[in-house]
Design a protein around this motif. Structure first.
Motif, PDB file in Angstrom:
ATOM      1  N   GLU A 142      69.027  52.547  10.639  1.00  0.00           N
ATOM      2  CA  GLU A 142      69.765  53.767  10.997  1.00  0.00           C
ATOM      3  C   GLU A 142      68.795  54.940  10.979  1.00  0.00           C
ATOM      4  O   GLU A 142      67.812  54.928  10.243  1.00  0.00           O
ATOM      5  CB  GLU A 142      70.865  54.043   9.970  1.00  0.00           C
ATOM      6  CG  GLU A 142      72.034  53.099  10.044  1.00  0.00           C
ATOM      7  CD  GLU A 142      73.085  53.467   8.999  1.00  0.00           C
ATOM      8  OE1 GLU A 142      73.892  54.368   9.256  1.00  0.00           O
ATOM      9  OE2 GLU A 142      73.074  52.851   7.925  1.00  0.00           O
ATOM     10  N   VAL A 143      69.092  55.925  11.772  1.00  0.00           N
ATOM     11  CA  VAL A 143      68.289  57.149  11.759  1.00  0.00           C
ATOM     12  C   VAL A 143      69.123  58.253  11.138  1.00  0.00           C
ATOM     13  O   VAL A 143      70.306  58.401  11.464  1.00  0.00           O
ATOM     14  CB  VAL A 143      67.869  57.549  13.190  1.00  0.00           C
ATOM     15  CG1 VAL A 143      67.317  58.977  13.213  1.00  0.00           C
ATOM     16  CG2 VAL A 143      66.817  56.579  13.714  1.00  0.00           C
ATOM     17  N   THR A 144      68.534  58.999  10.219  1.00  0.00           N
ATOM     18  CA  THR A 144      69.245  60.157   9.687  1.00  0.00           C
ATOM     19  C   THR A 144      68.515  61.431  10.087  1.00  0.00           C
ATOM     20  O   THR A 144      67.286  61.505  10.055  1.00  0.00           O
ATOM     21  CB  THR A 144      69.375  60.098   8.151  1.00  0.00           C
ATOM     22  OG1 THR A 144      68.091  59.838   7.575  1.00  0.00           O
ATOM     23  CG2 THR A 144      70.331  59.000   7.736  1.00  0.00           C
ATOM     24  N   GLY A 169      63.630  61.958  13.278  1.00  0.00           N
ATOM     25  CA  GLY A 169      64.547  61.489  12.245  1.00  0.00           C
ATOM     26  C   GLY A 169      63.893  60.623  11.190  1.00  0.00           C
ATOM     27  O   GLY A 169      62.762  60.156  11.347  1.00  0.00           O
ATOM     28  N   ASN A 170      64.626  60.403  10.099  1.00  0.00           N
ATOM     29  CA  ASN A 170      64.222  59.438   9.084  1.00  0.00           C
ATOM     30  C   ASN A 170      64.837  58.081   9.422  1.00  0.00           C
ATOM     31  O   ASN A 170      65.885  58.021  10.047  1.00  0.00           O
ATOM     32  CB  ASN A 170      64.745  59.902   7.722  1.00  0.00           C
ATOM     33  CG  ASN A 170      64.439  58.897   6.628  1.00  0.00           C
ATOM     34  OD1 ASN A 170      63.284  58.696   6.258  1.00  0.00           O
ATOM     35  ND2 ASN A 170      65.460  58.227   6.119  1.00  0.00           N
ATOM     36  N   GLN A 171      64.175  57.016   9.025  1.00  0.00           N
ATOM     37  CA  GLN A 171      64.722  55.682   9.272  1.00  0.00           C
ATOM     38  C   GLN A 171      65.167  55.042   7.969  1.00  0.00           C
ATOM     39  O   GLN A 171      64.421  55.034   7.001  1.00  0.00           O
ATOM     40  CB  GLN A 171      63.663  54.785   9.941  1.00  0.00           C
ATOM     41  CG  GLN A 171      63.234  55.293  11.295  1.00  0.00           C
ATOM     42  CD  GLN A 171      62.185  54.400  11.962  1.00  0.00           C
ATOM     43  OE1 GLN A 171      61.897  53.307  11.481  1.00  0.00           O
ATOM     44  NE2 GLN A 171      61.631  54.872  13.057  1.00  0.00           N
ATOM     45  N   MET A 172      66.367  54.474   7.977  1.00  0.00           N
ATOM     46  CA  MET A 172      66.832  53.717   6.819  1.00  0.00           C
ATOM     47  C   MET A 172      66.781  52.247   7.178  1.00  0.00           C
ATOM     48  O   MET A 172      67.515  51.781   8.046  1.00  0.00           O
ATOM     49  CB  MET A 172      68.274  54.069   6.473  1.00  0.00           C
ATOM     50  CG  MET A 172      68.399  55.356   5.683  1.00  0.00           C
ATOM     51  SD  MET A 172      70.041  55.502   4.916  1.00  0.00           S
ATOM     52  CE  MET A 172      71.097  55.482   6.344  1.00  0.00           C
ATOM     53  N   HIS A 173      65.885  51.519   6.491  1.00  0.00           N
ATOM     54  CA  HIS A 173      65.756  50.088   6.740  1.00  0.00           C
ATOM     55  C   HIS A 173      66.405  49.265   5.626  1.00  0.00           C
ATOM     56  O   HIS A 173      66.887  48.180   5.862  1.00  0.00           O
ATOM     57  CB  HIS A 173      64.273  49.698   6.839  1.00  0.00           C
ATOM     58  CG  HIS A 173      63.602  50.206   8.070  1.00  0.00           C
ATOM     59  ND1 HIS A 173      63.380  49.420   9.167  1.00  0.00           N
ATOM     60  CD2 HIS A 173      63.121  51.427   8.389  1.00  0.00           C
ATOM     61  CE1 HIS A 173      62.779  50.133  10.121  1.00  0.00           C
ATOM     62  NE2 HIS A 173      62.606  51.348   9.662  1.00  0.00           N
ATOM     63  N   MET A 174      66.334  49.807   4.417  1.00  0.00           N
ATOM     64  CA  MET A 174      66.727  48.993   3.280  1.00  0.00           C
ATOM     65  C   MET A 174      67.872  49.657   2.536  1.00  0.00           C
ATOM     66  O   MET A 174      67.947  50.877   2.442  1.00  0.00           O
ATOM     67  CB  MET A 174      65.519  48.815   2.348  1.00  0.00           C
ATOM     68  CG  MET A 174      65.735  47.792   1.267  1.00  0.00           C
ATOM     69  SD  MET A 174      64.219  46.840   0.887  1.00  0.00           S
ATOM     70  CE  MET A 174      63.247  48.059   0.042  1.00  0.00           C
ATOM     71  N   ALA A 175      68.757  48.825   1.995  1.00  0.00           N
ATOM     72  CA  ALA A 175      69.815  49.311   1.115  1.00  0.00           C
ATOM     73  C   ALA A 175      69.548  48.748  -0.274  1.00  0.00           C
ATOM     74  O   ALA A 175      69.030  47.631  -0.411  1.00  0.00           O
ATOM     75  CB  ALA A 175      71.173  48.846   1.613  1.00  0.00           C
ATOM     76  N   ALA A 176      69.872  49.527  -1.288  1.00  0.00           N
ATOM     77  CA  ALA A 176      69.705  49.063  -2.666  1.00  0.00           C
ATOM     78  C   ALA A 176      71.040  49.238  -3.365  1.00  0.00           C
ATOM     79  O   ALA A 176      71.760  50.201  -3.102  1.00  0.00           O
ATOM     80  CB  ALA A 176      68.612  49.851  -3.378  1.00  0.00           C
ATOM     81  N   PHE A 177      71.347  48.295  -4.227  1.00  0.00           N
ATOM     82  CA  PHE A 177      72.629  48.316  -4.924  1.00  0.00           C
ATOM     83  C   PHE A 177      72.385  48.493  -6.412  1.00  0.00           C
ATOM     84  O   PHE A 177      71.594  47.753  -7.004  1.00  0.00           O
ATOM     85  CB  PHE A 177      73.393  47.018  -4.644  1.00  0.00           C
ATOM     86  CG  PHE A 177      73.553  46.761  -3.167  1.00  0.00           C
ATOM     87  CD1 PHE A 177      74.558  47.388  -2.448  1.00  0.00           C
ATOM     88  CD2 PHE A 177      72.665  45.944  -2.496  1.00  0.00           C
ATOM     89  CE1 PHE A 177      74.683  47.173  -1.081  1.00  0.00           C
ATOM     90  CE2 PHE A 177      72.776  45.727  -1.129  1.00  0.00           C
ATOM     91  CZ  PHE A 177      73.788  46.350  -0.415  1.00  0.00           C
TER      92      PHE A 177
END
Lengths: 599, 599
Positions: B111-113, B75-83
């Motif tokens: 999160e893993v996508t 999977g891909n990992q999501m560590h950061m959110a951008a606004f």
């Protein structure tokens, strides 16, 4: 018996011997797409016992081939060492505990123990996934090397003629095959047929130390049974190596009376039984109990000898690796590790020459680097074995080895026992000119592991995971501080390095490029880095911690690189080849020109 | 068509539906050795698209079944959110970056996508390794539940009669089978046949928000394309979810004009093409470019609706799980996670009842715990969807949603979006009496992950790795300080707990015991711990760091346990069941007596 059939064939590399060195070599070459065959004289693979500990550096190397995950899943880890010495009350007592390894930069700060069969299975499965299997039982019976200089100079010639006998034990038949090989690797053990065929001598001698080895599941009240224990007792020395599952291995010091034939003064294995070995161990364990509820899985006797082959190569066509070129004491856990690392050193060099990427001169560095290492190893092993086999210091024996003396040696030799200290001297492929540009990245040593964070998605990554053993050099562009002035330097560097005659273009096929900024994940965008330094969004890193500060950060400091950045060239085997400040980047072109070829 | 053949069979648990909830359920039951079958009406498994993000808590849960490793690898990992919000210069600009998840205790802080097909493949391979496969295509056509109280009271009766049609699409034939099941799990999606068969209503309603979804490999100059981006523009909202490889998913807010049939006012998928969706996204991305060089992999439309089933079970014999009992907005990434966690909650309870370990009353806690969670989730989803679908605040629209408002909501809801906040209320299986004995282990929440070090070999271990989903309760004996006085308390506790009528003996088969000392690796020997608290040398831990101080330490403080120690009971699904000070250890006996049976 029917007349033998003679089959003839060609191969780029023939590997003889499917132990750790041979399997490592065949696997690495196959992974690089090299036309390779591997043969072995044994009809089936080893099951239990034999070599044990995998050192931290070897784990790093296996990781670079994608093989560490399974090793870590199946193996036992040794983190702690415990030292036992004679107690004033009689028997032994614990005098201290310490880290099992003393190499603080190790990515995996422990040793892994796993029986040799399980380790070999990791290679066999990997080979099999690439369509390569060990051909066995096959014995080589004759070998010739064409000494014609014109033939030898052509890296694609087949100067080696070797005769193989394919045995078929069930039928009692054999088939003869003549193989013409470009290169031959003798990974055929301490009694190497390849070594003997080319008359290579072994320098060094045997010692008087004789040890017994027993593998078993213990029943004991000794609290350090899952740690590496060095036990010095008045009844002899003993070492505990915990292994996978609940097993342990005991190395037990024996006296001449235990094993020598009183008439011939030679070791007589028939005089020893595993139960007798265990009885010797019981005496050194007192007051602790040591027994086994079950069977003794495996046992053997060792006589320690430290020897190194006088050369590791014949005309850079025939190479020997592993036990074929060095033998030493098993307790230091060096054998299998040195063997795999020989192969690791050779794999990329053979690959480069066979692909036409590098001159044959590159192959000379194999003996240069690995023979020196073997000699250092043997020197270490001699002094360490003497210390460990010596009598402990007690009130009655002030000449004996003290606890402090032993622990000091244990820690001084830490870089050796971890494998992290391997240091290749300057050569064609190790250029120390600009060491000061990255003070702590010791040129000739393996690249320091460190966790960075990807600029594009803030995912933490261990830099080692971006340095796979894929036969390519890695150019690490430390772009420095994220200031406008420094960014202008980076763009001007990119422009100059991108010129058609620069190494970055000429050897693009043999090089992967990574960019590492000193900025943070908040203020760096991966799109800030010049395109020539980012082949993919995942290859731009920042020297920062992950989102929760759990890992990462401090990489520039750890590497000794300042805000002005630096260029670091890492060899395909993970060793630092050279470093350079931006203004000397053309020295990198010269480095590659000295042994690489334009395609 | 030939006459149908009627086959009859029995099964302990029949699972209908092979989506995430059904696969999780069948896998967990099969792992526990339960006689289970899983059927699905689709002839083959899903390939691309559909549900995406796996939350931190779900990764922890998958790890407890041994399934996380592959998920993390693929999977891909999501560590950061951008606004991104409207820029004064027109178009959008980045207004901030933040951690994608805001649950600092998460073991996997991201999160893993991964596309649903790949996630399902992990379960299918696991099932297949246990000899279970999804039977398909099969549709259920009739179901009856025997309401006789005597039958229902017997946990081993087969009160469910269900008629299945085995389709064979290629032949156009079908075979009828009548299955008698002890328990039935309807994991058959939003349009659940099981739910409808038992007349269970869905409470809640649809909203007016319509979103389009597109999966593709982007070509863009937007620097946050590998982060989760919440884009509020004057041209509509948009969300970027990076996925495996170089793919991303775009959630694109649509207007009625984009999708509604002007006459019927109903969504008309024919009015939309993936290219049109991308055209809408392009407007909200300005001034950044967003295109795709290749194909649109998958696309769909969603109308957000938040609904919860009025009940999750019929007489604790028929259960519904996953989308069958709750539907909500896909963007919050809750669907698949809630579904798997429904199954995770049910698996151990069914296992205990079927093994005769627990009373059937245990099964009532499924609806109690999961329906409450679904309701909370829906409430969260409503307010979050409204915020995200709302217009951004600008100079012209002071009523709009500000960046600060959105980020605050994003972080407040962090426990929800991470799944870490799941908190089960007091019940038969959640006893909060002695919360103060371990102040930070919130009873009813999942056990906090933490790294401890094994006393026997100093190897660091994540406590979660010692809490597998193996249907057993875990008794964690925090033995406290290594002082002589405290050790005496531990020995006296051990003696009392080891009496034949104590839970430790009566329910030994349903319980694993771990001991955790507040001492250090230097001063604790695993042999110091009473034998009743150490079934194996690997199950004694110390609250200390590893040999190089890289990980571990501070566990007692993190858990809020003092030097006098505490007992912690962890449920088979990883949630804290109860805690107790040593002197109240008999309350643990009473806890188990309340729903467990002596064998």
């Amino acid at each position: 018996m029917p007349a033998s059939l003679v089959r003839e064939s060609e191969v780029d590399v023939l590997v003889i011997g499917a132990g750790p060195a041979g399997l490592m070599c065949a696997n690495g070459l196959a992974k690089a797409g090299v036309n390779v065959r591997i043969i072995d004289q044994r009809p089936s693979k080893v099951a239990a016992g034999q070599a044990d500990g995998i050192q931290p550096r070897t784990i790093e190397v296996l990781q670079s081939y994608g093989l560490a995950e399974r090793l870590l899943r199946e193996g036992n880890q040794m983190h702690m060492a415990a030292f036992y010495n004679p107690s004033p009350k009689g028997g032994i007592m614990r005098t201290g505990r310490a880290p099992d390894i003393t190499a603080p930069t190790a990515r995996y700060p422990f040793e892994v123990t796993l029986h040799q069969g399980a380790i070999e299975a990791i290679f066999l499965d990997s080979l099999s996934s690439m369509g390569v299997s060990v051909e066995r039982p096959i014995i080589p019976t004759a070998v010739e090397l064409d000494q014609n200089p014109i033939v030898l100079k052509d890296p694609q010639s087949h100067p080696i003629k070797i005769v193989l006998q394919h045995l078929d034990a069930s039928e009692g038949q054999s088939e003869t095959e003549i193989v013409y090989a470009k290169y031959l690797v003798g990974a055929d053990g301490a009694h190497s047929w390849v070594r003997k065929s080319f008359g290579i001598s072994m320098d060094g001698e045997q010692t008087d130390y004789i040890w017994g080895v027993v593998d078993m599941v213990p029943s004991t009240d000794m609290p350090d049974i899952r740690n590496k224990c060095a036990i010095h007792s008045d009844n002899g020395s003993c070492m505990v190596i915990p292994r996978e599952g609940d097993k342990i291995r005991l190395y037990i010091q024996l006296t001449d009376a235990d094993v020598l034939d009183p008439h011939t003064r030679r070791v007589d294995k028939a005089r020893v039984t595993p139960q007798r070995l265990l009885d010797v161990a019981k005496k050194s364990f007192r007051p602790f109990r040591i027994e086994t509820d079950g069977e003794i899985d495996w046992w053997t006797l060792y006589i320690i000898g430290q020897r190194v082959a006088s050369k590791f190569s014949v005309h850079e066509r025939v190479f020997i690796a592993g036990d074929a070129c060095h033998t030493h004491s098993p307790k230091a856990g060096q054998g299998m590790n040195a063997s795999m690392n020989d192969a690791h050193n050779l794999i990329w060099k053979l690959t480069h020459v066979l692909r036409g990427w590098a001159d044959m001169s590159l192959l000379k560095t194999y003996e240069f680097e690995r023979r020196k290492y073997a000699q250092d190893l043997i020197a270490f092993d001699k002094s360490f074995s003497a210390l460990f086999s010596g009598k402990p210091r007690t009130d009655d024996n002030q000449e004996g080895v003290s606890h402090e003396e032993f622990v000091e040696a244990f820690q001084t030799f830490g870089a050796f026992t971890s494998g992290i200290g391997i240091h290749y001297a300057p050569s064609l492929v190790v250029n120390t000119t600009h060491q000061s540009a990255a003070r702590n990245l010791v040129i000739g040593q393996r690249m320091l592991p460190h966790v960075f964070v990807r600029a594009a998605d803030a995912r933490p990554v261990e830099l080692h995971d971006l340095l796979p053993a894929d036969a390519r050099f890695k150019l690490l562009v430390f772009t420095g501080a994220p200031s406008a002035a420094q960014l202008a330097r980076v763009h001007s560097l990119a422009e100059d390095m991108a010129r058609p005659e620069g190494a970055l273009r000429v050897h693009a096929h043999a090089m992967d490029v990574l960019a590492i900024s000193a900025g943070t994940k908040d203020d760096v965008d991966y799109t800030d880095i010049p395109e020539v330094f980012r082949s993919h969004w995942s290859k731009v890193l920042v020297d920062d911690s992950d989102m929760f500060g759990r890992t990462g950060g401090g990489g520039y400091e750890a590497y000794g690189i300042d805000a002005r950045g630096a260029l670091v060239v890492v060899r395909p085997d993970g060793y630092v080849a050279m470093v350079a400040p931006f203004e000397h980047h053309r020295d990198i072109d010269r480095y590659f020109e000295s042994f690489m070829r334009a395609l």
